[in-house]
Motif scaffolding. Structure first.
Motif, PDB file in Angstrom:
ATOM      1  N   GLU A 104       0.773  -1.301   0.002  1.00 56.52           N
ATOM      2  CA  GLU A 104      -0.123   0.176   0.025  1.00 56.52           C
ATOM      3  C   GLU A 104       0.963   1.225  -0.216  1.00 56.52           C
ATOM      4  O   GLU A 104       0.596   2.287  -0.731  1.00 56.52           O
ATOM      5  CB  GLU A 104      -0.926  -0.013   1.146  1.00 56.52           C
ATOM      6  CG  GLU A 104      -1.959  -1.156   1.114  1.00 56.52           C
ATOM      7  CD  GLU A 104      -2.880  -0.963   2.205  1.00 56.52           C
ATOM      8  OE1 GLU A 104      -2.418  -0.651   3.759  1.00 56.52           O
ATOM      9  OE2 GLU A 104      -3.841  -1.576   2.373  1.00 56.52           O
ATOM     10  N   ASP A 150       2.366   1.592  -3.526  1.00 58.62           N
ATOM     11  CA  ASP A 150       1.316   2.045  -4.555  1.00 58.62           C
ATOM     12  C   ASP A 150       0.855   3.615  -4.164  1.00 58.62           C
ATOM     13  O   ASP A 150       0.691   4.197  -5.347  1.00 58.62           O
ATOM     14  CB  ASP A 150      -0.069   1.202  -4.309  1.00 58.62           C
ATOM     15  CG  ASP A 150       0.014  -0.120  -4.781  1.00 58.62           C
ATOM     16  OD1 ASP A 150       1.060  -0.483  -5.251  1.00 58.62           O
ATOM     17  OD2 ASP A 150      -0.860  -0.891  -4.368  1.00 58.62           O
ATOM     18  N   LEU A 151       0.949   4.094  -2.918  1.00 57.26           N
ATOM     19  CA  LEU A 151       0.526   5.852  -2.767  1.00 57.26           C
ATOM     20  C   LEU A 151       1.855   6.242  -3.149  1.00 57.26           C
ATOM     21  O   LEU A 151       1.693   7.506  -3.857  1.00 57.26           O
ATOM     22  CB  LEU A 151       0.498   5.523  -1.371  1.00 57.26           C
ATOM     23  CG  LEU A 151      -0.972   5.422  -0.796  1.00 57.26           C
ATOM     24  CD1 LEU A 151      -0.916   5.436   0.913  1.00 57.26           C
ATOM     25  CD2 LEU A 151      -2.057   6.001  -1.340  1.00 57.26           C
ATOM     26  N   LEU A 182      -4.637   0.464  -7.399  1.00 49.40           N
ATOM     27  CA  LEU A 182      -4.995   1.328  -6.046  1.00 49.40           C
ATOM     28  C   LEU A 182      -6.321   1.873  -6.118  1.00 49.40           C
ATOM     29  O   LEU A 182      -6.966   2.089  -5.077  1.00 49.40           O
ATOM     30  CB  LEU A 182      -3.789   2.429  -5.992  1.00 49.40           C
ATOM     31  CG  LEU A 182      -4.213   3.636  -5.092  1.00 49.40           C
ATOM     32  CD1 LEU A 182      -4.017   2.895  -3.580  1.00 49.40           C
ATOM     33  CD2 LEU A 182      -2.949   4.587  -5.318  1.00 49.40           C
ATOM     34  N   LEU A 203      -5.795  13.702  -1.405  1.00 49.55           N
ATOM     35  CA  LEU A 203      -4.986  12.728  -1.198  1.00 49.55           C
ATOM     36  C   LEU A 203      -3.655  13.328  -1.290  1.00 49.55           C
ATOM     37  O   LEU A 203      -2.740  12.781  -0.406  1.00 49.55           O
ATOM     38  CB  LEU A 203      -5.364  11.414  -1.546  1.00 49.55           C
ATOM     39  CG  LEU A 203      -4.429  10.154  -1.461  1.00 49.55           C
ATOM     40  CD1 LEU A 203      -4.525   9.969  -0.034  1.00 49.55           C
ATOM     41  CD2 LEU A 203      -4.537   8.937  -2.212  1.00 49.55           C
ATOM     42  N   LEU A 238      -0.465  13.156   1.644  1.00 45.08           N
ATOM     43  CA  LEU A 238       0.594  12.407   1.062  1.00 45.08           C
ATOM     44  C   LEU A 238       2.200  13.344   0.978  1.00 45.08           C
ATOM     45  O   LEU A 238       3.061  12.684   1.665  1.00 45.08           O
ATOM     46  CB  LEU A 238       0.395  11.620   0.098  1.00 45.08           C
ATOM     47  CG  LEU A 238      -0.449  10.435   0.001  1.00 45.08           C
ATOM     48  CD1 LEU A 238      -0.726   9.707  -1.186  1.00 45.08           C
ATOM     49  CD2 LEU A 238      -0.103   9.459   1.072  1.00 45.08           C
TER      50      LEU A 238
END
Length: 299
Positions: free
Chosen positions: A5, A8-9, A42, A67, A71
């Motif tokens: 995860e 992917d981010l 994702l 997002l 991030l």
């Protein structure tokens, strides 16, 4: 958070920063098709579309932009934590991400690139040249260069050189044909070369001051450009009057190809500063760059 995860981010943030799958894939060391598949997985897992894709561009959706803003700060904190470990190395390593306007890049960074590389051979300097005002934290940069009057309160600022003055200038040939303006208001009767800052729709209004009061003049003329150097070249060619910092105009003033105008209306203002977020441990690579810049351009 599971490891995949996080990866992917990170992939999503890299695509958004570059606005291009191929460039993001090159940075991450994967193929564009693999990166595209990662993003699709994702988005499927989150149940929301994060990026608008066309054949020419990639841009965050509203959900993606929100997002991305979060991030950027999370990844910056992780990078800072890892950088504290980097301090125990004998010399800096890793990637230093920096954003600066073209004029500051040419004047401050270009002359010291070889010196900085010699001091930090294991550092990759990832430099973005962009005249737009960018949130360096949200965009994932370690530092930026910006005029002092545009700095946020939560930034540590390192002054580069001294104050600046914005000057209106024209070629001797233009002034011989059209006369010399004596006040900023008289610019409205002259051909002026306009400038539009990248990322903004409005034209830059020329700023002057008289008896301690600043004011703007919205000039008109035959050219609108988003590159200051092109505007200077056009002024040298006699197309009209342009407006830029004295530091960058000085070689042309010394050569006599441009003449300063309205100097009594052009007081100094805070010049360029390298800036990075307060409360964050600056990377060793950034501290080394600051040392090189301070040596080359004492305040």
């Amino acid at each position: 958070m599971r490891g995949n995860e996080f990866a992917d981010l990170k992939a999503f943030a890299t695509i958004a920063r570059h606005g291009h799958f191929a460039r993001a894939a090159a940075e991450l060391g994967v193929t564009p098709s693999a990166l595209s598949q990662t993003l699709r997985h994702l988005e499927a897992r989150l149940g929301v579309r994060l990026l608008h894709r066309t054949t020419r561009s990639v841009a965050p959706t509203e959900a993606g932009a929100r997002l991305l803003a979060r991030l950027g700060r999370v990844f910056s904190e992780l990078d800072a934590a890892l950088e504290e470990v980097n301090d125990f190395r004998e010399r800096p390593t890793g990637v230093l991400r920096l954003i600066a306007p073209r004029s500051a890049t040419e004047h401050f960074l270009q002359p010291v690139l070889a010196r900085y590389h010699a001091a930090c051979p294991d550092v990759v300097l990832d430099l973005t040249v962009n005249d737009a005002v960018v949130d360096i934290v949200a965009a994932g940069y370690d530092a930026g260069i910006r005029l002092g009057e545009r700095l946020e309160q939560d930034m540590v600022a390192v002054r580069l050189g001294g104050p600046l003055r914005q000057l209106a200038v024209a070629s001797p040939a233009y002034l011989a044909r059209h006369g010399t303006p004596r006040t900023p208001q008289e610019l409205l009767q002259h051909a002026c070369i306009n400038w539009r800052q990248s990322g903004t729709p409005a034209l830059y209004a020329w700023e002057f001051a008289h008896e301690g009061r600043w004011f703007e003049v919205a000039v008109k003329g035959p050219l609108i450009l988003n590159d200051r150097r092109l505007a200077v070249d056009a002024a040298i060619a006699g197309l009209g009057i342009t407006f830029w910092s004295d530091r960058f105009l000085q070689p042309f003033l010394d050569a006599g190809v441009l003449v300063p105008l309205l100097e009594d209306y052009s007081p100094p203002f805070p010049g360029f500063h390298l800036h990075y977020p307060a409360g964050r441990h600056p990377p060793a690579a950034l501290r080394a760059l600051i040392d090189v810049l301070r040596e080359a351009f004492p305040a």
